[in-house]
Scaffold this active site. Structure first.
Site, PDB file in Angstrom:
ATOM      1  N   GLU A 179      -4.739  -5.047  10.845  1.00 26.55           N
ATOM      2  CA  GLU A 179      -3.601  -4.063  10.944  1.00 26.55           C
ATOM      3  C   GLU A 179      -3.826  -3.214  12.225  1.00 26.55           C
ATOM      4  O   GLU A 179      -4.881  -2.401  12.262  1.00 26.55           O
ATOM      5  CB  GLU A 179      -3.706  -3.074   9.696  1.00 26.55           C
ATOM      6  N   GLY A 184       3.067   2.398  10.617  1.00 25.17           N
ATOM      7  CA  GLY A 184       3.936   3.133  10.603  1.00 25.17           C
ATOM      8  C   GLY A 184       4.770   3.637  11.824  1.00 25.17           C
ATOM      9  O   GLY A 184       5.214   4.736  11.811  1.00 25.17           O
ATOM     10  N   HIS A 217      -9.495   0.849   5.686  1.00 25.98           N
ATOM     11  CA  HIS A 217      -8.091   1.260   6.031  1.00 25.98           C
ATOM     12  C   HIS A 217      -8.138   1.819   7.351  1.00 25.98           C
ATOM     13  O   HIS A 217      -8.936   2.880   7.282  1.00 25.98           O
ATOM     14  CB  HIS A 217      -7.164   1.644   5.116  1.00 25.98           C
ATOM     15  N   LYS A 235       0.090   4.334  -0.172  1.00 24.38           N
ATOM     16  CA  LYS A 235      -0.526   5.348   0.778  1.00 24.38           C
ATOM     17  C   LYS A 235      -0.289   6.749  -0.227  1.00 24.38           C
ATOM     18  O   LYS A 235      -0.324   6.631  -1.668  1.00 24.38           O
ATOM     19  CB  LYS A 235       0.051   5.543   2.188  1.00 24.38           C
ATOM     20  N   SER A 295       3.982  -2.177  10.343  1.00 23.39           N
ATOM     21  CA  SER A 295       5.434  -2.196  10.323  1.00 23.39           C
ATOM     22  C   SER A 295       6.142  -3.359   9.811  1.00 23.39           C
ATOM     23  O   SER A 295       6.995  -3.935  10.530  1.00 23.39           O
ATOM     24  CB  SER A 295       5.819  -1.905  11.602  1.00 23.39           C
ATOM     25  N   ASN A 311       0.901  -1.223   0.055  1.00 21.13           N
ATOM     26  CA  ASN A 311      -0.220   0.004   0.021  1.00 21.13           C
ATOM     27  C   ASN A 311       0.874   1.067   0.024  1.00 21.13           C
ATOM     28  O   ASN A 311       1.708   1.464   0.970  1.00 21.13           O
ATOM     29  CB  ASN A 311      -0.908   0.196   1.346  1.00 21.13           C
TER      30      ASN A 311
HETATM   31  P1  13P Z   1       3.283   0.395   7.736  1.00 20.20           P
HETATM   32  O1  13P Z   1       3.835  -0.741   6.894  1.00 20.20           O
HETATM   33  O2  13P Z   1       3.968   1.501   7.024  1.00 20.20           O
HETATM   34  O3  13P Z   1       3.423   0.284   8.958  1.00 20.20           O
HETATM   35  O4  13P Z   1       1.639   0.574   7.060  1.00 20.20           O
HETATM   36  C1  13P Z   1       1.251  -0.411   7.259  1.00 20.20           C
HETATM   37  C2  13P Z   1      -0.344  -0.320   6.400  1.00 20.20           C
HETATM   38  O5  13P Z   1      -1.046   0.719   6.855  1.00 20.20           O
HETATM   39  C3  13P Z   1      -0.705  -1.199   5.204  1.00 20.20           C
HETATM   40  O6  13P Z   1      -1.752  -0.745   4.790  1.00 20.20           O
END
Ligand code: 13P
Length: 235
Positions: free
Chosen positions: A157, A163, A88, A8, A193, A6
């Site tokens: 998640e 993050g 999400h 983002k 993460s 993802n």
């Molecule tokens: P990170 O891998 O940056 O922690 O984000 C996870 C996420 O939200 C994937 O959709």
């Protein structure tokens, strides 16, 4: 397994093209059999032809219409997109999507036969309030969702792991996935993460059917290394 990235609000259109090109070469050269999904930003979508599947991070539950700033299926059809992320945590907590709206979105895209990667996860204060409250919270995120939908993938998640560089312990991930798998007979990905350094041990856990990776997947070589880990595990 399903290995998903993802992006983002990261990478430009050009960088996304370069990424897909390197990714397709890797998949081809290494005979990868895993299912690879990539969710670029909406402005970087294009008609991609290859083994990796391009999905959309978000879209409005409409074909078209007066929804300023949103995209609908008329725009997705242009790029043959048939895969979407719904629920999400950033859409829930940063952009204020309610469970009711998320369920409405789910129903709309389900009726169009999209593959839906549906995200659930608890904030830290909920986790700290004990397992019963945590499971209640996660179950509330499944209200209005058809967990028997054949093209559903769940992504667990934990919000506090996204993050932050923090993750639950391996045992905690395995326990939670095992509990979820009792009610959701569908692939369950872990996200939060995940990096090239920890992907292998997470992928090896029982009832973990793949990973959904954010920042750790922004460099294509790192993402490919995680795909390799999944391929080697051959689950
Ligand atoms: P990170 O891998 O940056 O922690 O984000 C996870 C996420 O939200 C994937 O959709």
């Amino acid at each position: 397994m399903i290995i998903a990235a993802n992006f983002k609000t990261n990478l430009t259109r050009y960088q996304t093209r370069e990424y897909f090109s390197a990714l397709e070469n890797f998949i081809h050269d290494n005979g990868i059999c895993q299912e690879v999904l990539v969710f670029p930003s909406a402005t970087s979508l294009y008609l991609h032809n290859g083994k990796a599947i391009m999905g959309v991070q978000n879209a409005y539950p409409a074909v078209n219409g007066a929804y300023t700033g949103e995209i609908g299926t008329e725009q997705l059809d242009e790029f043959a997109i048939k895969t979407i992320l719904i629920g999400h945590s950033e859409r829930r907590h940063v952009l204020g999507e309610t469970q009711e709206f998320i369920a409405q979105k789910f129903e709309f895209y389900k009726n169009l036969g999209y593959k839906i990667v549906y995200c659930i996860g608890e904030p830290l204060h909920v986790r700290e309030s004990g397992e019963v409250k945590m499971l209640d919270y996660l179950n509330a995120q499944l209200v209005g969702i058809d967990t028997k939908y054949k093209d559903l993938v769940i992504a667990y998640e934990p919000v506090w792991a996204i993050g932050t560089g923090l993750t639950p312990t391996l045992a905690e991930i395995e326990t939670l996935h095992t509990i979820l798998s009792l009610t959701c007979k569908t692939p369950i990905l872990y996200g939060g993460s995940v990096k090239a350094e920890n992907a292998k041990e997470i992928l090896a856990l029982n009832n973990v059917d793949g990973i959904l990776v954010g920042s750790g997947a922004l460099k294509v070589n790192d993402f490919c290394s995680m795909i390799s880990d999944a391929e080697k595990l051959n689950k």
